[in-house]
Structure formats: C-alpha cells, structure tokens
Scaffold this active site. Structure first.
Site, mmCIF file in Angstrom:
data_model
loop_
_atom_site.group_PDB
_atom_site.id
_atom_site.type_symbol
_atom_site.label_atom_id
_atom_site.label_comp_id
_atom_site.label_asym_id
_atom_site.label_seq_id
_atom_site.Cartn_x
_atom_site.Cartn_y
_atom_site.Cartn_z
ATOM 1 N N ILE A 167 1.167 -1.178 -0.115
ATOM 2 C CA ILE A 167 0.312 0.052 0.221
ATOM 3 C C ILE A 167 1.187 1.532 0.252
ATOM 4 O O ILE A 167 1.357 1.199 1.163
ATOM 5 C CB ILE A 167 -0.891 0.082 1.027
ATOM 6 N N ASN A 223 0.207 4.356 0.208
ATOM 7 C CA ASN A 223 0.322 5.082 1.022
ATOM 8 C C ASN A 223 -2.040 4.954 1.465
ATOM 9 O O ASN A 223 -2.242 5.440 0.763
ATOM 10 C CB ASN A 223 -0.230 6.771 -0.149
ATOM 11 N N GLU A 237 -9.850 0.464 -8.328
ATOM 12 C CA GLU A 237 -11.664 -0.581 -8.909
ATOM 13 C C GLU A 237 -12.008 -2.222 -7.586
ATOM 14 O O GLU A 237 -12.710 -2.803 -8.219
ATOM 15 C CB GLU A 237 -11.253 -0.959 -10.368
#
Ligand code: MOS
Length: 763
Positions: free
Chosen positions: A653, A655, A729
């Site tokens: 990840i 951020n 998405e």
C-alpha cells in the site's frame, strides 16, 4: 493518525497528505476547461432526437439569425475525418460510430450538428433553433427488444478471446448432490464524473493543443492525429487535473477530432462544454447485463461444477464487451467449469469501461449465487468460501502470486461482528426495522503496462519528475512523489511532479487499476539510474554492485523505504565529481511478460496491459471481503445501509490515506450500484430518461453513515518492482451482492435484479 490517515502497517508507505490537496481546495487546480484560450469561439452540440433512421433536412435559418453565430457544422459541410478503430480492437476510439459523417442516425443523442459562436450563450441559443426533419425507424432498445441480434462474444472482439472452461461441467452438474440455477440482471449505468466532457482545441500553425480531461493523453493525442490525418508529433494533449474518470475518459470519443477540425476551419480556438445530459450519449456507459449461474456442490459444500453465462448489450457497430467470466471462473476452486459470453446488438451508443468493468456485474451474479448455495447447504457463507478457497487458478492451474481472500474475510468479519448474526433469515430486527447481514468477496486483476519517466535531481535535493500519467482523483501525484522521495532519499516537499501532458514521457492509460504499479515502477527505475550515476562518480568501481542497491541519501535524508543502506551519499561531492549542475535521467520500464512491441506501442498511445490471469507462470489478483448491514422498514420498505465494512489486501500500500479513499469510494459506489444507480431506458425510443444528476440517483453522506476500510499487510514479490497491486477498482466489486445477500437475510426475499428499490421489497 486519524481514520482518514491510517498509520502504516508492514509493507505500507506513509499516509502523507495529497500532493494536490491545497491546490484543489483553494481552486488553484486547473482543469481542462479552465485553461485560458486566446480569443476563443464557443461550440454547442446538437444531438439526435431519434435513435434510428436518417436526417432528411436541416432548417438552419432561425439558428443563423442568432447574433454571434460563426458557423453551423452538419454532415453536409463537416470536415472529413479518418476512421479510428475501437480501443479494444487496437485503436483509440470508444466508438466507431462517427457523427457528422452522413445523414444516418445510429443512436439517440448522437452528435448531428455543432454550432460555433462568439459566446456560449449564442451557441446554445442557435443550437436550440436548429430544426431537423428525420425519417425515423423503430429502434431496438435493449434485451428482449424486437430486432436485436445475439451472438457469442468470442470471435467478435479482440477484447474477448476465450470462454474459460475446464473439466466436464455437464456431467459433474448432473451428478452433483446440491444444485443451484439462478439468473441475475444488472442495469445500464453512467459514470458521470463531476467534470463535464469538455474539449478545447487551439491551433498554432500546424500544431494542435487539446485541453481535455483524459485518462490517456497519449491515446487521445495519437487517436486525434489519426482522425485528422496529421503527424502525432503535431498534437499535444494537456490536462494536469482530471475531474473524475471511472473509465469514461479512457478512450477517445468522437467529439475531440470534430472540435479540432472545426477550430482549424474557423481559425479560432474553440471551447466545447457539453451539458450533463449530452454526456450520457456522447461518451460511453456501463451496459446492462444478464447472467445465468449454475452451481453444483457436494453436501459438505465443495464446488464440483460451475457455469456462468453472461450477456451484454452493445451497439450495432461495435462488439464492446467486458466478459467478466475470466474472473468469475477463477475465483473459487472447482474442477468442472464452463462459461459463455454473448453480445446483444441494439440501436444504442457503444458502451465502454466503467469502474471495474467486468467484475461489478459478473461478481454480482457469482457472489449472489454463492450466498444462495450457502442457504441451500445450511452453511455460513464465509465458511462456504473457505471450503472453496483456491491456491491455484482453477482454469490454467497456475499458482496465485499471493492470495489473501480468507484473511480479508476473517478481518472484516471480526470488525463487522459477523458472529453476532443469527443465521436464519428474518430473525433479526430492531423495532420497525428488519435487520440483515450480508457479505461477498471482491477481487481485481493486478495489471501493469510499460511506462517511461524522466527525473531531474538538483544538488540541493530539488527533484522534478515528469511522466504523462493522470491524476483522476486517485492520488497519482502523491504516490509518484513519494516513490521519488523514497528512492532518492530527498525530502518529499522537494519533489515536484508533472503529469497530464502528452509532451512528457509516455505513461499508460489510467485504467484497469494499473497506474500506480506502472508509473511508480518506472519512476523507481529512473531514480535508480540517477543513484547509479552519482555512486559511480564517488565510489571505486569494485564496490558499486553492492552500493547501487543502497539509498542515495541527501541530507537530511529522512528516507523511510528505499533500500537497506543508511550511509548518506555525499551528494554535493558526487555532483562536483560529475561536474554537472543537475543530473537527469530518462528511462522506459516494462513489466515481465510485456510483448516485444510494448515500447513502440507505448509511444503510439496503445496500451499493452499484462498481468491478471495472463501472466506466464502465475496469476495475480488483489482480493477483499465486504460485509454490510441493511435495515428495511417493515411498513414502508425503505432500505437503509448503516454499515459497510471492507477488508482488502493489495500488495504494498503506497499511501494508506489515498488507498483508503479509493477503497472507501469503491464501497460506497458498490452500495450505490445495488440500491440507487440505474439509467432508465425508454424502450419505445431507445432513449435514456433520467439523464441528469437529479434523477440518476447517487448516494449522499446520509446514505452512508458508516464505512470502515481495513487494509491488510500483504507482501508480493512476484508482481512488479514496487510490489503494488492496483486497488482503484477493488472496492466497488462485490458490494452489490453483499447488499442483496443482506436483504435476503433481513427479509427472506432473494432479489436478483439491480437496483433494488423499496417497491421491489415484498413483505
Ligand atoms: Mo477504469 S473503468 O479501468 O478507467
């Protein structure tokens, strides 16, 4: 740390605030139609009032009388444009229906005239005075309309290569102890980004500048050049900020080349700002779909047979299809799988990408069916998924690079309080409200594409990153700046990022959730080239191999992630040794398995996405699990969704703040796709009825009182250099099924057609 900026867990970057936050909240961020033009003329579109037939005659006298009208362009006097192939067939266009080419009408709302005037108001007034006589024919609107044609997707579209199958479905289904056959339906939806579908075109001699919100500036540049029949080097597309994309700006729409050609013709810059309702027909949309799912299982819940048949509506001209069976046949372990996708042709505009194009409709069907099977088996739906969790792609047998589906279910279930659920439907209530708990899985392929980048480092640490990526609201500027800061060991505030300009090094389409993985991998590679140069200047060559992996730290060097070295390089010494004022590097990165022509295609504005199930030896997907609570008023049947909880695993990840925003927005949109969103079609006229933001329902804050996003630590070293799986998405897949599963739990009523509105609830 706040909920908006969750503290980083293992393998996560810092939750730094958005790079563009201040510019956006102070109105300094310039969108395409904010760009100043020198003495512009204004265009207004006239669109077709019929869906099928032809234009017999225009009466333009009234329109021409409006003061300030410069030109009215119809098919009778329009500049000739070359055709472009469909994006998904190797071209640039979202539709091959080319307006202003002939008198023929292919769909309602097709562009039939462009009025150019000295002001927006004059152009609009004149457009309203354009009189059109048509010979109309009866259009075919959608599924079941007379005159539609249906054929298998395979063979019609290069986008859809294969109907996945394995084993012997028919035999296994026949013999299965427990069987389920169920049909599902999803509606037409429109992406409606806040920024309208504007285009401004300005010529300087033979050079064209286009200001247009785009998810793919290189695609648009090359596509417009192709249509105009000019060298792509003469075209520049600029959009430093894009007011939302969701797929609607991924491919070229017909308006752009038309406006460019008219601007040349009238020898003035032209600004086009279409209306919201025109946006429903001059771009793309999510097509309505139908599904039949057949599941066969043993009594203990093991899937033995799975079949997914899907059908999607497309236009007469284009075989656009999303074909989500590539994902639904691979989500759960099952030895006998069959699938078939068909395309139904109607008199409609060509549909296109809309956030998680295949997965949103196709997982609605599969994840609803899984819940129905769990009920038949009298089994907890989470346990049913655990029993059928896969470690390999059931179709091709390849292992997943990483798969945290059940870890996501467990984390989300805990946070949600799933154990408080009484399994029986209609067993939970609170006063007048029936309560239902439901869950579903989400997944999204990990995609990547070749990307270039240029990075310039000054001796005081100031860094400039140039890449023709796109900020469509996702946080792209922020994660690219973070990547450069971390790799070079310079403070984040010293990094400036330039994007949204086709004069910059090429980046892929901001679609398919590939941007972060692709652009950050390219930026990382180019930063490493800079480190190499600096290291070479100050280190003896025999120690280079090791040192090259280390951080180039520039005082004060607060590097958090880059490499293992902590000995800062003496940056000024390196610059002195090199005898330069700045160090600049350009590089082109491509993912493993990218085809030979990748870089050539990249410069030509054609994307070669790789990953997902199309990797050579592995399959790469991001996963998640969503839990929802619904409350249904037993008298009014009002449906509320007080809680949405999602847990997701998507590799590194970059951020946690921007990632959480993406996932939260996804969850909300997923809920919305179940309960609110639908474009209503007048079937007599093949026309969209609710083509505005008042009648096309979208959620507001009061609709989503509680949204919780959990991000799991997941490390995946097989996917790309930054180790990131796309998550833009991921959040809005499956949520629609979770809602319907919760509605079943609350009411005992299984609803298989979206959206679910209070009139669909029978108590
Ligand atoms: Mo997204 S629909 O892949 O822009």
């Amino acid at each position: 740390m706040t909920a908006a900026a969750p503290g980083p867990k293992t393998n996560m970057g810092q939750p730094v605030p958005r790079y563009d936050a201040a510019a956006k909240v102070t109105g300094r961020a310039t969108y395409a139609s904010d760009m100043p033009l020198d003495n512009p003329a204004y265009a207004f579109l006239v669109t077709s009032a019929i869906a099928k037939g032809r234009i017999d005659r225009f009466d333009l006298d009234d329109a021409r009388r409006v003061r300030g009208v410069i030109e009215i362009v119809t098919h009778e006097n329009a500049p000739k444009l070359k055709e472009s192939k469909l994006f998904s067939n190797g071209g640039y266009a979202g539709t091959t229906i080319q307006p202003l080419k002939s008198a023929e009408i292919a769909h309602d709302g097709q562009i039939i005239a462009v009025v150019v005037a000295e002001s927006y108001e004059a152009a609009r007034e004149a457009a309203n005075r354009v009189k059109v006589s048509y010979s109309a024919a009866a259009p075919s609107a959608t599924f079941d309309s007379p005159g539609t044609t249906t054929a298998a997707a395979k063979g019609q579209s290069s986008q859809f290569k294969e109907d996945p199958k394995v084993g012997d479905f028919a035999k296994a289904f026949d013999a299965a102890e427990v069987k389920l056959v169920a049909s599902y339906e999803t509606p037409t939806q429109h992406h409606n980004p806040m920024e309208l579908f504007t285009t401004s075109c300005a010529w300087m001699g033979d050079n064209l500048v286009i200001y247009e919100g785009s998810q793919y500036v290189y695609g648009l540049k090359n596509g417009v050049a192709e249509q105009l029949g000019i060298d792509a080097d003469k075209v520049r597309v600029v959009n430093p900020y894009v007011g939302g994309g969701f797929g609607s700006r991924g491919s070229m729409t017909p308006r752009t080349a038309i406006i460019a050609a008219i601007a040349k013709h009238v020898n003035r810059p032209i600004k086009l700002v279409p209306t919201r309702d025109q946006g429903f027909t001059i771009t793309t949309h999510r097509a309505e779909t139908r599904h039949e799912i057949k599941l066969g299982a043993s009594r203990d819940g093991k899937l033995v047979a799975l079949r997914h048949e899907g059908a999607e509506v497309s236009s007469r001209s284009d075989a656009y299809c999303v074909g989500g069976t590539k994902t639904t046949t691979r989500l759960y372990a099952c030895p006998n799988v069959d699938s078939l996708v068909s395309i139904v042709r109607a008199d409609r505009n060509t549909p296109g990408f809309m956030r998680s194009p295949p997965e949103v409709p196709y997982l609605f069907a599969l994840e609803s069916a899984l819940d129905e099977l769990a009920v038949k088996l009298n089994m907890d739906p989470v346990e049913l998924r655990r029993i059928n969790d896969a470690t390999r792609d059931p179709i091709d047998g390849k292992p997943y690079t990483s798969r945290s589906l059940m870890a996501c279910f467990d984390e989300a279930a805990k946070a949600f309080g799933w154990s408080q659920r009484s399994p029986q439907s209609k067993s939970m209530s609170d006063g007048d409200w029936l309560i239902g708990y439901g869950c579903a899985a989400t997944c999204y392929p990990t995609l990547m594409a070749p990307s270039a980048a240029r990075v310039r480092l000054h001796r005081d640490g100031r860094t400039r990153v140039e890449i023709a990526g796109h900020e469509i609201g996702t946080g792209a500027y922020t994660v690219i700046a973070q990547t450069a800061a971390e790799r070079l060991g310079v403070p984040l505030e010293k990094v400036a990022v330039f994007m949204g300009d086709s004069d910059l090094p090429p980046a892929p389409v901001a679609g398919g959730s590939n941007s972060t993985a692709s652009t950050c991998s390219a930026v990382m590679m180019v930063c490493d080239q800079i480190r190499q140069r600096l290291l070479k200047a100050v280190m003896p060559s025999d120690s280079l191999a090791d040192k090259a992996k280390e951080t180039v730290g520039i005082s004060p060097a607060p590097s958090t992630q880059a490499g293992k070295g902590d000995r800062p390089l003496e940056i000024e010494k390196a610059f002195d040794a090199l005898g330069v004022g700045v160090v600049e590097e350009y590089g082109e990165w491509k993912p493993d398995g990218a085809p030979m022509d990748s870089f050539r295609a990249m410069h030509n504005g054609q994307v070669r996405l790789v990953g997902g199930h199309q990797m050579k030896d592995q399959i790469a997907y991001a996963f998640g699990a969503e839990f929802v609570e619904v409350r249904i008023n037993r008298f009014t049947h009002e449906i509320r969704c007080p809680r949405l909880v999602g847990a997701f695993a998507a590799g590194r990840i970059m951020n946690p703040r921007t990632a959480r925003s993406q996932l939260m927005g996804g969850l909300i949109w997923g809920m919305s796709s179940a309960l609110l969103e639908a474009t209503e079609i007048d079937e007599r006229n093949a026309r969209y009825v609710n083509d505005n933001l008042a009648d096309y329902l979208v959620p507001v804050n009061a609709d989503v009182p509680g949204v919780e996003v959990i991000m799991l630590s997941e490390q995946d070293d097989h996917i790309n250099p930054v180790g990131a799986k796309g998550l833009g998405e991921l959040g809005n897949v499956g949520t629609n099924a979770a809602i319907c599963n919760a509605i079943y739990h609350a009411t005992g009523q299984r609803i298989r057609k979206l959206p679910v509105r209070l009139e669909n609830i029978e108590l």
